[in-house]
Enzyme design. Structure first.
Site, PDB file in Angstrom:
ATOM      1  CG  ASP A 143      22.123 -35.109 -27.646  1.00 28.91           C
ATOM      2  OD1 ASP A 143      23.359 -35.051 -27.456  1.00 28.91           O
ATOM      3  OD2 ASP A 143      21.500 -36.185 -27.691  1.00 28.91           O
ATOM      4  CG  ASP A 189      25.400 -43.208 -23.664  1.00 27.15           C
ATOM      5  OD1 ASP A 189      24.603 -43.936 -23.031  1.00 27.15           O
ATOM      6  OD2 ASP A 189      25.105 -42.082 -24.077  1.00 27.15           O
TER       7      ASP A 189
END
Length: 739
Positions: free
Chosen positions: A49, A458
């Site tokens: 993405d 993340d």
């Protein structure tokens, strides 16, 4: 190693900066799509993405294909919303490029075509945006090439733009006005950002290879739409001239995947009540028999065990009627996958409850190619299989080889058929070697200390002890604590083993310190639940932490004491510590530069920065007290008197990140992202900013205002760039005119 050879060359001659990834390994981000070529063995692709497109290699590694596309003006080309291969030509691959459909991305999307398996690309620019990092990005594939006519390509668009067709192999596209339903689903119409208030559009395009040709094209085509209130699967029986809803289809869920089983003349579909990848509390799996027109609900779970939708769907081309589906999203106690060998009549889960809370597993899982996944994400937890599982594929030439993408990595293995033997288990590994999809927020390199400190979104962060370790995946992320995202890291200049980092989750303690160069961590006693995000600076001796937070202004802690407000600085000010004088900190906000001489307790304005309205980043010289560099909207400024006076350094007219790193002999190079003689690029100066040279070359780093930057504190000519989606790049050479 390559860098050792370059260092030797640099000692005697000009050496070009050749960029490659720091090898964190394991992926690091969401892989929403994986695609094997149906007719050419050994050809497969993975789309990400925010990190571009990758090609699979026979040793289970991956080669990045889009690095040279994401320059400052087209950074969105690291967002891939769909990928397609030409079933008639194994060298052709197409992809839908674009990252956001809302205002965050000013650029329209494009369909890229490669005739050499992704080495080079040509583009068909679209009159609308493409959402490779938008909700629903795991649906698909939205892009498909007619299996009997390579000139025909269909693309299902977002934002109500409907279905588009190319009749020249993807060179140009036209709107298919006959297609009746561009999708109606909007997750949150009240969302003012546009991220969740956009129409999600079309979900997939699937050709029926069993249908008779019509005028040299496949006659039957299925298209899925994001519509939960009416029919969502449409079919054309006349090669796309007219379209109608498939009769008797289920209504109420959103289709995610549709895979054709030609021998069975069956279309398998997964559905969810959301478009993913984060949502999904209900859904179904269906089998559509094209010969009879009948729909069969083959959902593998029911009752209280069904609290998710369905995303990933894989068919075994060697064994018709064998398929695997994935839950979307089952977060606890783990994800779930099911396998059927009888066309969905019965299913075997990959795990089931034993004597609660024990789980009976039909798999073993490990991460030898990325040890940090094992230590930080697999050991000691039940959530091993991953999350956001939308991409799920079985190699059409090898029933044992399978891959699936998660929000962390690509998992898979080479003994999938063991699943069918109750006495066997399958072996799953992280198989994302070569994919570096990390979003990097901050970098540092400590002279005489850790060569590279990486703060990532993340995945917390990573420490590399020396340049010799750059091609070896770390054993662990930053842990104890492990923040969801580490956003800033700094070291104490006079005691480089002392390192500080901050996380980005407000409501949790987000301030950690290390006394061994960033290998082990402990929560700082100063941490509270108010401060999060922003940037952090460590005083030269490591006794003061200055933290410019995201939401509660600039805070300061001394000797581990409670954080207190620094009222003399504006909120979100850029900050830095002098690396040699423990009493000195620097800051900037708007067009004003500030200096503190009392350890960050108070700040006063420093020297004027002529023509500046935005101080963006401050870098203190690692070896010289009072030597400080500032990147601004008016260029790069330099002071050698603790910020009392500044001079404009060279001909960069607009500068973003700035960093210093070792140069030749005792000199230090300066590196800056900015707009200079070669346009928006990464520049280096070896003469104190008098002249700047392009050290980026032909590689793309995405948006230059979003990248982290560090020069090596230990090796001459070595520089690091942290990107938003392609991890950390490194290169070394001699700063000067191109050879």
């Amino acid at each position: 190693m390559k860098h050792q050879l370059l260092l030797a060359a640099a000692a005697t001659a000009c050496a070009a900066f050749e960029w490659e990834n720091v090898h964190i390994g394991g992926g690091g981000g969401f892989v929403p799509g994986i695609l094997f070529h149906p007719n050419a063995e050994g050809v497969a692709y993975a789309r990400t993405d925010i990190g571009g497109l990758y090609r699979w290699n026979s040793d289970d590694s991956w080669t990045p294909l889009t690095d040279n596309l994401a320059f400052h003006h087209n950074w969105n080309r690291w967002g891939i919303d769909a990928v397609a291969v030409d079933p008639s030509d194994p060298d052709v691959v197409l992809a839908a490029f674009g990252m956001y459909t809302n205002s965050w991305d000013p650029n329209n999307g494009a369909i890229g075509r490669s005739e050499d398996r992704g080495e080079t690309w040509t583009f068909s620019e679209l009159p609308f945006k493409v959402g490779g990092n938008m909700p629903g990005r795991g649906m698909g594939e939205r892009l498909a090439v007619d299996p009997i006519n390579s000139n025909i390509v269909y693309f299902g668009a977002r934002s109500g733009n409907g279905l588009w067709k190319s009749a020249d192999g993807g060179a140009t596209f036209e709107h298919v006005t006959a297609f009746p339903n561009p999708g109606t689903f909007i997750p949150d119409p009240q969302d003012q950002s546009g991220y969740n208030s956009d129409i999600h559009g079309l979900a997939f395009v699937t050709f029926d290879t069993t249908s008779a040709p019509l005028d040299g094209a496949t006659s039957r085509i299925f298209v899925g739409t994001a519509d939960s209130t009416a029919e969502s699967v449409y079919v054309s029986e006349d090669a796309g001239a007219t379209w109608s809803p498939v009769a008797s289809q289920p209504i109420g869920f959103l289709p995610h995947k549709a895979k054709l089983s030609p021998e069975e003349r069956v279309l398998y579909l997964t559905y969810s009540d959301g478009t993913g990848p984060y949502d999904g509390s209900d859904g179904a799996v269906y089998r559509y028999d094209m010969a009879t027109g009948s729909w069969t609900d083959i959902t593998p779970v029911s009752g209280g065990d069904h609290f998710f939708g369905f995303g990933g769907l894989a068919l075994d081309a060697q064994n018709p009627g064998t398929l695997v589906v994935a839950a979307l999203n089952s977060w606890w106690p783990d994800a779930q996958l099911w396998r059927s060998t009888d066309s969905g009549a019965s299913w075997t889960p990959i795990w089931q409850w034993g004597n609660y809370p024990e789980m009976d597993l039909r798999y073993n899982i490990s991460a030898p190619k990325a040890p940090w996944i094992q230590t930080s994400f697999l050991d000691g937890v039940t959530e091993k299989l991953g999350w956001m599982i939308e991409s799920l594929e079985i190699n059409p030439f090898d029933s044992d080889h399978w891959l699936y993408g998660t929000g962390l990595t690509i998992y898979g293995g080479h003994d999938l058929t063991n699943w069918d033997d109750a006495d066997e288990t399958i072996n799953i590994q992280s198989l994302a070697d070569g994919i570096e999809e990390f979003a990097i927020l901050s970098l540092a390199s400590a002279p005489g200390g850790s060569e590279l400190l990486i703060a990532t979104y993340d995945n917390s962060g990573f420490t590399f002890a020396s340049a010799d370790d750059l091609d070896a995946p770390p054993q662990s992320t930053w842990t104890n604590p492990r923040f969801d995202g580490s956003v800033s890291v700094d070291y104490a200049g006079n005691d480089v083993n002392r390192v500080v980092q901050v996380g980005n989750v407000r409501g949790q303690e987000q301030l950690a310190v290390s006394s061994d160069g960033g290998f082990t961590w402990g929560m700082s006693p100063a941490a509270d639940t108010d401060a999060a995000g922003g940037t952090v600076a460590y005083s030269a001796d490591g006794d003061v932490i200055l933290w410019s937070t995201e939401a509660v202004g600039v805070r300061r802690s001394q000797n581990g004491g409670a954080l207190s407000s620094v009222s003399s600085l504006p909120a979100r000010a850029a900050i830095a510590s002098d690396k040699r004088d423990n009493d000195v900190f620097y800051a900037g906000a708007g067009g004003t530069f500030y200096v503190s001489t009392d350890g960050g307790a108070t700040f006063v304005p420093g020297g004027a920065l002529e023509g500046v309205s935005q101080v963006r980043y401050i870098a203190a010289h690692p070896a010289e007290a009072g030597d400080v560099w500032v990147s601004t909207n008016a260029g790069v400024f330099h002071s050698v008197d603790f910020g009392e006076t500044f001079e404009l350094a060279g001909d960069i007219t607009n500068a973003f990140r700035i960093a210093l790193g070792r140069g030749k002999g005792e000199a230090w190079n300066v590196y800056a992202f900015g707009i200079g003689p070669a346009g928006p690029k990464l520049y280096g100066s070896a003469n104190g900013g008098a002249t700047w040279h392009d050290v980026q070359g032909e590689i793309g780093f995405g948006a230059i205002d979003a990248n982290a930057l560090a020069g090596s504190g230990n090796h001459p000519g070595l520089v690091y760039v942290g990107t938003n989606g392609r991890g950390v790049f490194w290169a070394e050479g001699v700063v000067g005119p191109k050879c």
